[in-house]
Design a protein around this motif. Sequence first.
Motif, PDB file in Angstrom:
ATOM      1  N   ARG A 154       0.805  -1.216   0.000  1.00  0.00           N
ATOM      2  CA  ARG A 154       0.000   0.000   0.000  1.00  0.00           C
ATOM      3  C   ARG A 154       0.843   1.274   0.000  1.00  0.00           C
ATOM      4  NH1 ARG A 154      -5.357  -0.213   1.382  1.00  0.00           N
ATOM      5  NH2 ARG A 154      -5.275   1.819   0.389  1.00  0.00           N
ATOM      6  N   PRO A 155       1.715   1.436  -0.988  1.00  0.00           N
ATOM      7  CA  PRO A 155       2.540   2.650  -1.031  1.00  0.00           C
ATOM      8  C   PRO A 155       1.698   3.912  -1.190  1.00  0.00           C
ATOM      9  CG  PRO A 155       2.756   1.408  -3.068  1.00  0.00           C
ATOM     10  CD  PRO A 155       1.986   0.549  -2.106  1.00  0.00           C
ATOM     11  N   ASP A 156       0.435   3.765  -1.590  1.00  0.00           N
ATOM     12  CA  ASP A 156      -0.459   4.914  -1.712  1.00  0.00           C
ATOM     13  C   ASP A 156      -0.750   5.565  -0.368  1.00  0.00           C
ATOM     14  OD1 ASP A 156      -1.882   2.316  -1.393  1.00  0.00           O
ATOM     15  OD2 ASP A 156      -3.662   3.593  -1.228  1.00  0.00           O
ATOM     16  N   VAL A 157      -0.421   4.881   0.723  1.00  0.00           N
ATOM     17  CA  VAL A 157      -0.725   5.382   2.064  1.00  0.00           C
ATOM     18  C   VAL A 157       0.393   6.259   2.616  1.00  0.00           C
ATOM     19  CG1 VAL A 157      -1.250   4.656   4.433  1.00  0.00           C
ATOM     20  CG2 VAL A 157      -2.230   3.414   2.504  1.00  0.00           C
ATOM     21  N   PHE A 158       1.582   6.222   2.009  1.00  0.00           N
ATOM     22  CA  PHE A 158       2.691   7.054   2.495  1.00  0.00           C
ATOM     23  C   PHE A 158       2.236   8.509   2.504  1.00  0.00           C
ATOM     24  CE2 PHE A 158       4.645   3.245   2.083  1.00  0.00           C
ATOM     25  CZ  PHE A 158       5.955   3.173   1.652  1.00  0.00           C
ATOM     26  N   GLU A 175       5.140   6.318   8.473  1.00  0.00           N
ATOM     27  CA  GLU A 175       4.393   6.316   9.730  1.00  0.00           C
ATOM     28  C   GLU A 175       3.325   7.398   9.804  1.00  0.00           C
ATOM     29  OE1 GLU A 175       6.817   5.849  13.239  1.00  0.00           O
ATOM     30  OE2 GLU A 175       7.924   4.187  12.323  1.00  0.00           O
ATOM     31  N   PRO A 176       3.640   8.665   9.494  1.00  0.00           N
ATOM     32  CA  PRO A 176       2.571   9.668   9.545  1.00  0.00           C
ATOM     33  C   PRO A 176       1.450   9.368   8.550  1.00  0.00           C
ATOM     34  CG  PRO A 176       4.722  10.733   9.432  1.00  0.00           C
ATOM     35  CD  PRO A 176       4.941   9.272   9.183  1.00  0.00           C
ATOM     36  N   GLY A 177       1.806   8.838   7.393  1.00  0.00           N
ATOM     37  CA  GLY A 177       0.791   8.512   6.396  1.00  0.00           C
ATOM     38  C   GLY A 177      -0.140   7.419   6.871  1.00  0.00           C
ATOM     39  N   TYR A 190      -4.072   7.841   7.651  1.00  0.00           N
ATOM     40  CA  TYR A 190      -4.974   7.026   6.856  1.00  0.00           C
ATOM     41  C   TYR A 190      -5.912   6.215   7.753  1.00  0.00           C
ATOM     42  CZ  TYR A 190      -6.600   3.952   3.117  1.00  0.00           C
ATOM     43  OH  TYR A 190      -7.387   3.273   2.222  1.00  0.00           O
ATOM     44  N   LEU A 191      -5.363   5.703   8.853  1.00  0.00           N
ATOM     45  CA  LEU A 191      -6.177   4.921   9.785  1.00  0.00           C
ATOM     46  C   LEU A 191      -7.005   5.798  10.715  1.00  0.00           C
ATOM     47  CD1 LEU A 191      -3.687   2.061  10.745  1.00  0.00           C
ATOM     48  CD2 LEU A 191      -5.616   1.953   9.144  1.00  0.00           C
ATOM     49  N   GLY A 192      -6.683   7.083  10.788  1.00  0.00           N
ATOM     50  CA  GLY A 192      -7.427   7.990  11.662  1.00  0.00           C
ATOM     51  C   GLY A 192      -7.137   7.763  13.136  1.00  0.00           C
ATOM     52  N   VAL A 193      -5.890   7.396  13.442  1.00  0.00           N
ATOM     53  CA  VAL A 193      -5.487   7.079  14.810  1.00  0.00           C
ATOM     54  C   VAL A 193      -4.772   8.284  15.418  1.00  0.00           C
ATOM     55  CG1 VAL A 193      -4.045   5.525  16.185  1.00  0.00           C
ATOM     56  CG2 VAL A 193      -5.270   4.647  14.216  1.00  0.00           C
ATOM     57  N   THR A 194      -5.011   8.532  16.697  1.00  0.00           N
ATOM     58  CA  THR A 194      -4.352   9.657  17.368  1.00  0.00           C
ATOM     59  C   THR A 194      -2.848   9.390  17.475  1.00  0.00           C
ATOM     60  OG1 THR A 194      -4.590   8.710  19.587  1.00  0.00           O
ATOM     61  CG2 THR A 194      -6.406  10.114  18.779  1.00  0.00           C
ATOM     62  N   LYS A 243      -9.109  -1.300   6.605  1.00  0.00           N
ATOM     63  CA  LYS A 243      -8.740  -0.146   5.777  1.00  0.00           C
ATOM     64  C   LYS A 243      -7.553  -0.394   4.858  1.00  0.00           C
ATOM     65  CE  LYS A 243     -10.261   3.834   7.107  1.00  0.00           C
ATOM     66  NZ  LYS A 243     -10.131   5.205   7.523  1.00  0.00           N
ATOM     67  N   LEU A 244      -6.639  -1.297   5.252  1.00  0.00           N
ATOM     68  CA  LEU A 244      -5.422  -1.503   4.463  1.00  0.00           C
ATOM     69  C   LEU A 244      -5.394  -2.840   3.718  1.00  0.00           C
ATOM     70  CD1 LEU A 244      -2.820  -0.181   7.058  1.00  0.00           C
ATOM     71  CD2 LEU A 244      -3.576   0.975   4.971  1.00  0.00           C
ATOM     72  N   GLY A 245      -6.183  -3.805   4.205  1.00  0.00           N
ATOM     73  CA  GLY A 245      -6.212  -5.102   3.547  1.00  0.00           C
ATOM     74  C   GLY A 245      -5.204  -6.108   4.068  1.00  0.00           C
ATOM     75  N   CYS A 246      -4.524  -5.781   5.179  1.00  0.00           N
ATOM     76  CA  CYS A 246      -3.599  -6.744   5.774  1.00  0.00           C
ATOM     77  C   CYS A 246      -4.390  -7.690   6.676  1.00  0.00           C
ATOM     78  CB  CYS A 246      -2.525  -6.022   6.593  1.00  0.00           C
ATOM     79  SG  CYS A 246      -3.188  -4.967   7.885  1.00  0.00           S
TER      80      CYS A 246
END
Length: 153
Positions: free
Chosen positions: A20-24, A32-34, A38-42, A65-68
Amino acid sequence: MTQKTHPSFVRLMVFVRKHRPDVFEQGTGEIEPGVRQYLGVTPGRFTNWKSRGISQEGALLAQKKLGCSANWVLSGVGNQAATLDDLLSQPTEDSPSIAEAIHALASALEGAGEMQRHTAADLLAGFATKPETAEFVAKALAAVLEPGRSETR
């Protein structure tokens, strides 16, 4: 003193780098910030995941959300990518988006043989003309694309 990164967090980052390089993070290319955004985590929860391990709730969120595979993230056992069965059995309050479903289907098809891909294509073609068969098609796809299933079955 450098804090050690938990293995479950490492597995999640490995999955994102590979699948999922689209998440960077846009612009910086930082992973990590991406992923956190993307996950909406604090930031605090994400830091806890990194040092103490990803919670079951967090692994299920990443699966959705990521498919893992949540099981793989938590234990390192099994396939990295979530199977269709994983996604269909995951308790959720809302349905996955079309994009999430397509990512899950793509992950399942990556490991499929030619015969399994043709069967999946036939099922999806039938579904396109008869959307009321959604539940049947979802279960049939999960059975056809199940990891380790023989080409000749």
